[in-house]
Design an enzyme around this catalytic site. Structure first.
Site, PDB file in Angstrom:
ATOM      1  N   ARG A   5       0.846  -1.184   0.000  1.00  0.00           N
ATOM      2  CA  ARG A   5       0.000   0.000   0.000  1.00  0.00           C
ATOM      3  C   ARG A   5       0.891   1.247   0.000  1.00  0.00           C
ATOM      4  NH1 ARG A   5      -5.064   1.760  -1.186  1.00  0.00           N
ATOM      5  NH2 ARG A   5      -6.085   2.857   0.514  1.00  0.00           N
ATOM      6  N   THR A  23      -9.119   0.502 -10.101  1.00  0.00           N
ATOM      7  CA  THR A  23      -8.522  -0.682  -9.457  1.00  0.00           C
ATOM      8  C   THR A  23      -8.692  -1.983 -10.252  1.00  0.00           C
ATOM      9  OG1 THR A  23      -9.078   0.343  -7.365  1.00  0.00           O
ATOM     10  CG2 THR A  23      -8.582  -1.993  -7.285  1.00  0.00           C
ATOM     11  N   SER A  65      -7.674   0.841   3.240  1.00  0.00           N
ATOM     12  CA  SER A  65      -8.150   0.383   1.928  1.00  0.00           C
ATOM     13  C   SER A  65      -9.321  -0.565   2.111  1.00  0.00           C
ATOM     14  CB  SER A  65      -6.998  -0.346   1.236  1.00  0.00           C
ATOM     15  OG  SER A  65      -7.440  -0.977   0.062  1.00  0.00           O
ATOM     16  N   GLY A  74     -13.810   0.072  -4.987  1.00  0.00           N
ATOM     17  CA  GLY A  74     -13.785   0.939  -3.810  1.00  0.00           C
ATOM     18  C   GLY A  74     -14.444   0.233  -2.637  1.00  0.00           C
TER      19      GLY A  74
HETATM   20  O1  DON Z   1      -7.933   1.054  -1.575  1.00  0.00           O
HETATM   21  C1  DON Z   1      -9.111   1.285  -1.786  1.00  0.00           C
HETATM   22  O2  DON Z   1     -10.011   0.843  -1.104  1.00  0.00           O
HETATM   23  C2  DON Z   1      -9.485   2.151  -2.978  1.00  0.00           C
HETATM   24  N1  DON Z   1      -8.411   3.056  -3.274  1.00  0.00           N
HETATM   25  C3  DON Z   1      -9.819   1.274  -4.134  1.00  0.00           C
HETATM   26  C4  DON Z   1     -10.357   2.041  -5.307  1.00  0.00           C
HETATM   27  C5  DON Z   1     -11.181   1.219  -6.224  1.00  0.00           C
HETATM   28  O3  DON Z   1     -11.357   0.048  -6.039  1.00  0.00           O
HETATM   29  C6  DON Z   1     -11.838   1.882  -7.364  1.00  0.00           C
HETATM   30  N2  DON Z   1     -12.330   0.884  -8.287  1.00  0.00           N
HETATM   31  N3  DON Z   1     -13.244   0.714  -8.880  1.00  0.00           N
END
Ligand code: DON
Length: 580
Positions: free
Chosen positions: A98, A388, A459, A482
Site C-alpha cells: 500500500r 482498481t 483500503s 472501492g
Molecule cells: O484502496 C481502496 O479501497 C481504494 N483506493 C480502491 C479504489 C477502487 O477500487 C476503485 N475501483 N473501482
C-alpha cells in the site's frame, strides 16, 4: 440447518461436474490459469507459466503488463496487496505494498480556510499522491518466491510498452471519457492521445491536432518502456533512487506536491500475516490492515454463518435483507476501528472472532431494516468508478495468488511523471480528510484513518484465498470497486459455497451493496421487481446502480487442473489457461 448447508457445501466442493449444467461455465485448464482485467496481460502470465514460471512469476509479469495495457488501473505509480498460497510449503503469505503518506503530510492538508475538505486537492492535485508501492511490492514477491529472473518477468511488459499494442474498444472509450482530466496534464496528454502534426502550410505555421486513439491503432509507450528497463536492470533501486526518483521529486517540487527522494528511499513493502477466518468448515485468508478487506470480510462471514441463506435462496428478499443488515454492522466497525497497524493497535482478533459476531447478531432483525441513524455516522453517495484491478493465478504446484492493485481513481490523479511514462495515484483520498466527511466512495471514516506522516491509508481491497475442509487450496478471488470490493468478494464466496453456483455463475450473479452510509441498498440489474417490493416493505431504500466490482477468480480442481473466470462486467478481461 447449518448441517444441511454444510452437506451442500461439501457436495459442491467434491463434485464440480455437478455444476456443468449451469448457464455459464468457467474456462478450464489441465494445468495453471491466469485471470486478469486485460487479455494481453493474462496472456503474458499464462506464457510465463508455460515456460516454467510459478504463480508468483505469472502474477508479477501480469501485473507489470497491466501497467502497460490497462493504464486506468494497472500501474507503477500506485499500490496494492497480494495474498499467496505457497503450494509446496502449504502456507499462506500476505504482502502489503500500500502507498504511504509522505513525511511532510499533515492531518489537515486537504482542508481549506473555512475548514471544509477541498475535494480537488484531495483527488486531483499532486498532494493527492501517496508514495507509490507497486514496484517495491511486485519485486519483493518475485525476489522471494519467483522461479524465473526479474528480467524474464519484466520483458513482456517492456515489449508491450516499446512495440505497442492495438487499442481495444474499452481502452479507446475509457481514454475518451478521461480526456478532460488527462489532457489538462501536458505529460499525460502526450502519452495517451494522438498528436498529429499537420504539414506546414505555405505562409503559415504547422498546426498540431490532438485526437483520440481509434480502436486497433497501436499505442506505444517508449518512456514507460525505458522506466521498465531501468527496473529490470536495477531492481527497486531503479525506481526509488536515482534518475526516476529525481524526476518525481522535481515534478512534486514544481507542482506543490510533498513527495521527495527521502520518502521514496524510505518506502518498504512488508510481508504480513494474512487475516484468517472460517466459514462452514472452510478457511478464508485475506488482507489485514491497512486494508479493511480481510477483517470486514471475515466479520461478515461470521455474522452470516448461522443463517440458512441457501434455503432462503440466492438473491431472495430475505437473503438480501440479511446480508445488508450484516454489511451495515461490519462497515460501522470498518470506518471507526481500522487504520494502519504500523502506527496504532488494531483489534483484529476481537473484530474477527466468532464471539464478537455473536454479540452483534441480535442487531439483525429479520422483519425490518435497522436505519443507519440507529447505528452511527453520515455521508453522500459515491459514483461508480472503474479503476482498481484484480488478478488471480493458479499454478500446477497448487499455488494461488490473489493480487489487487490500484491508482485509486481511473488514471489516478491524471498526472504523469515527465520523462517516466507513468501516472500517479490519488490514494491520499482514502484517508479521512475530515472526520465525518465522506470520501470518493461515500465512506465516512474516523480519526484512526487520519493523515499522518508515513501512514498508509485504509483500503477496502480484499485479495482473498479459500482453503477447503482438508486445508487444501481451493479458490482465489478479489475485486475493484472501492467500498464495494468487500461486499463483492462476500457474494462471490456465498454464491459459490452456499448457493451451489459454479465459479462462473457465482461471479455473474447480480450483486447488492450497503455500507451503513448512505442508508441505501444498491442493486445491480437482475433483482426481480417483487423482490424489490419485499425489500422496500422491510424498510430498505433501494438504489438501482451500475455494475459493481469485477471479481476475476480462479479455482483449483481436486483432481488437478484449474478453472478461471474473468468477470464479464468488464469485457476486456480474460481467463487464459496455461494449457487447455
Ligand atoms: O484502496 C481502496 O479501497 C481504494 N483506493 C480502491 C479504489 C477502487 O477500487 C476503485 N475501483 N473501482
Amino acid at each position: 440447518m447449518a448441517v444441511s448447508a454444510a452437506l451442500l457445501c461439501l457436495a459442491v466442493l467434491a463434485n464440480p461436474l455437478q455444476e456443468q449444467g449451469q448457464r455459464v461455465q468457467p474456462v478450464a485448464s489441465s494445468a495453471g490459469m491466469v485471470v486478469s482485467q486485460e487479455a494481453l496481460a493474462s496472456g503474458v502470465g499464462a506464457a510465463i507459466l508455460r515456460r516454467g514460471g510459478n504463480a508468483i512469476d505469472a502474477a508479477v509479469a501480469t501485473a507489470f503488463a497491466l501497467g502497460v495495457t490497462l493504464p486506468q488501473a494497472g500501474n507503477l505509480g500506485g499500490g496494492g496487496f497480494l495474498l499467496f498460497w505457497h503450494g509446496p510449503q502449504r502456507r499462506a503469505y500476505a504482502l502489503n505494498f500500500r502507498e504511504r503518506a509522505p513525511r511532510r503530510a499533515t492531518a489537515q492538508m486537504f482542508l481549506n480556510g473555512a475548514g471544509d475538505v477541498d475535494r480537488a486537492k484531495a483527488t486531483r492535485s499532486l498532494l493527492s499522491t501517496a508514495v507509490p508501492g507497486s514496484v517495491a511490492g511486485l519485486l519483493a514477491a518475485q525476489e522471494r518466491f519467483g522461479r524465473l529472473s526479474r528480467q524474464e518477468v519484466l520483458t513482456p511488459a517492456i515489449e508491450l510498452a516499446e512495440r505497442g499494442f492495438p487499442v481495444y474498444p474499452e481502452l479507446a472509450a475509457s481514454l475518451r471519457q478521461a480526456a478532460p482530466q488527462l489532457q489538462s496534464d501536458p505529460t499525460a496528454k502526450r502519452l495517451f492521445f494522438r498528436i498529429d502534426s499537420a504539414p506546414v502550410t505555405p505562409g503559415g505555421r504547422g498546426s498540431t491536432g490532438v485526437r483520440f486513439y481509434r480502436v486497433g491503432e497501436i499505442l506505444r509507450q517508449p518512456q514507460l518502456g525505458a522506466t521498465l528497463r531501468l527496473i529490470s536492470h536495477q531492481g527497486a533501486a531503479g525506481f526509488y533512487r536515482g534518475r526516476l526518483a529525481q524526476q518525481l521529486e522535481a515534478l512534486m517540487a514544481k507542482g506543490g506536491g510533498l513527495i521527495d527522494r527521502k520518502d521514496l528511499a524510505a518506502y518498504t513493502a512488508p510481508w504480513v500475516e494474512p487475516v484468517r477466518g472460517s466459514f462452514r468448515g472452510l478457511t478464508v485468508l485475506s488482507m489485514p490492515p491497512p486494508s479493511s478487506g480481510g477483517v470486514t470480510l471475515v466479520q461478515l462471514l461470521n455474522l452470516l454463518e448461522p443463517f440458512d441463506l441457501a434455503l432462503a435462496g440466492l438473491n431472495s428478499a430475505s437473503t438480501i435483507h440479511t446480508m445488508v443488515e450484516a454489511m451495515n454492522l461490519a462497515y460501522r466497525d470498518r470506518n471507526s476501528e481500522l487504520g494502519d497497524p504500523d502506527q496504532m493497535t488494531i483489534p483484529v482478533e476481537r473484530l474477527t472472532s466468532k464471539a464478537y459476531a455473536e454479540s452483534l447478531r441480535p442487531l439483525i432483525r429479520s422483519d425490518r431494516h435497522t436505519p443507519s441513524a440507529q447505528l452511527a455516522g453520515l455521508a453522500p453517495l459515491p459514483s461508480n468508478s472503474t479503476n482498481t484491478t484484480h488478478l488471480s493465478v493458479a499454478d500446477r504446484q497448487g499455488s494461488l495468488v490473489a493480487l489487487t492493485t490500484t491508482l485509486n481513481f481511473a488514471y489516478g490523479n491524471g498526472i504523469a511523471v515527465p520523462g517516466a511514462g507513468f501516472l500517479l495515484n490519488n490514494e491520499m483520498d482514502d484517508f479521512t480528510a475530515k472526520p465525518g466527511v465522506a470520501n470518493a466512495y461515500g465512506l465516512v471514516q474516523g480519526e484512526r484513518n487520519a493523515i499522518a506522516p508515513g501512514r498508509r491509508p485504509l483500503s477496502s481491497m480484499a485479495p482473498t484465498l479459500v482453503l477447503n475442509a482438508e486445508g487444501s487450496p481451493w479458490l482465489a478471488t478479489g475485486s475493484p470497486g472501492g467500498s464495494r470490493i468487500i461486499t463483492t468478494v462476500l457474494q462471490v464466496l456465498l454464491n459459490r459455497i452456499l448457493h451451489g453456483l459454479n465459479l462462473a455463475s457465482a461471479v455473474l450473479a447480480p450483486r447488492v451493496h450497503s455500507q451503513l452510509w448512505p442508508d441505501q441498498l444498491s442493486l445491480e440489474e437482475g433483482i426481480s421487481p417483487d423482490t424489490q417490493r419485499l425489500l422496500e416493505a422491510r424498510g430498505h431504500q433501494l438504489l438501482r446502480t451500475a455494475a459493481m466490482g469485477s471479481a476475476n477468480s480462479v479455482e483449483l480442481l481436486p483432481a488437478g487442473g484449474s478453472l478461471g473466470v474473468a468477470d464479464p462486467r468488464r469485457p476486456e478481461g480474460a481467463a487464459v489457461p496455461e494449457r487447455p
